[in-house]
Design an enzyme around this catalytic site. Structure first.
Site, PDB file in Angstrom:
ATOM      1  N   CYS A  83      -8.879  -9.217   6.708  1.00  0.00           N
ATOM      2  CA  CYS A  83      -7.655  -8.428   6.482  1.00  0.00           C
ATOM      3  C   CYS A  83      -6.648  -9.240   5.668  1.00  0.00           C
ATOM      4  O   CYS A  83      -6.303  -8.875   4.555  1.00  0.00           O
ATOM      5  CB  CYS A  83      -7.114  -8.002   7.836  1.00  0.00           C
ATOM      6  SG  CYS A  83      -5.376  -7.749   7.974  1.00  0.00           S
ATOM      7  N   HIS A  84      -6.218 -10.345   6.196  1.00  0.00           N
ATOM      8  CA  HIS A  84      -5.337 -11.237   5.435  1.00  0.00           C
ATOM      9  C   HIS A  84      -5.808 -12.682   5.535  1.00  0.00           C
ATOM     10  O   HIS A  84      -5.027 -13.606   5.334  1.00  0.00           O
ATOM     11  CB  HIS A  84      -3.889 -11.121   5.901  1.00  0.00           C
ATOM     12  CG  HIS A  84      -3.242  -9.839   5.471  1.00  0.00           C
ATOM     13  ND1 HIS A  84      -3.409  -8.670   6.163  1.00  0.00           N
ATOM     14  CD2 HIS A  84      -2.465  -9.546   4.402  1.00  0.00           C
ATOM     15  CE1 HIS A  84      -2.751  -7.703   5.536  1.00  0.00           C
ATOM     16  NE2 HIS A  84      -2.168  -8.210   4.467  1.00  0.00           N
TER      17      HIS A  84
END
Ligand code: FES
Length: 119
Positions: A83-84
């Site tokens: 995701c990040h």
């Protein structure tokens, strides 16, 4: 040894990994001062070979990769959340990226050497 399974508990994925000797040694040798959420490996396992975690990233709740042998496991050999870009180590501790906390530990107990009750 080295394999992992995912089970579901209260609607959440729970990661169970049988750690290799190398994964255990790497988790035990970390300098706690380097950790964002400092916890010794011994506080995260009941038996060193079995690591049991709630498989939900503490950033925004994605399920990190690393359960399959073909998955990316991040820079610290545990799990990687794309995701990040949160990297978790072989004790499920956050090492890099935006997640603020280590992967949570579920309540569990060993009923026998080969049987675990979660919850
Ligand atoms: Fe894992 Fe964002 S939910 S890095």
């Amino acid at each position: 040894v080295g394999q992992a399974i995912t089970v579901t508990w209260r609607g959440k994925p729970v990661f169970i990994r049988r750690r290799t000797e190398q994964e255990i040694a790497s988790a035990q040798s970390v300098n706690l001062a380097e950790l964002r959420d400092p916890e010794p490996d011994s506080a995260r396992v009941k038996q060193p070979q079995w690591l049991i975690l709630v498989g939900i990233c503490t950033h925004l709740g994605c399920v990190p990769l690393g359960q399959k042998s073909t998955d990316p496991r991040g820079d610290y050999g545990g799990w990687f959340c794309p995701c990040h870009g949160s990297h978790y180590d072989t004790a499920g501790r956050i090492r890099r990226g935006p997640a603020p906390l280590n992967l949570h530990l579920p309540e569990y107990a060993f009923l026998t050497d080969t049987s675990i009750r979660i919850g």
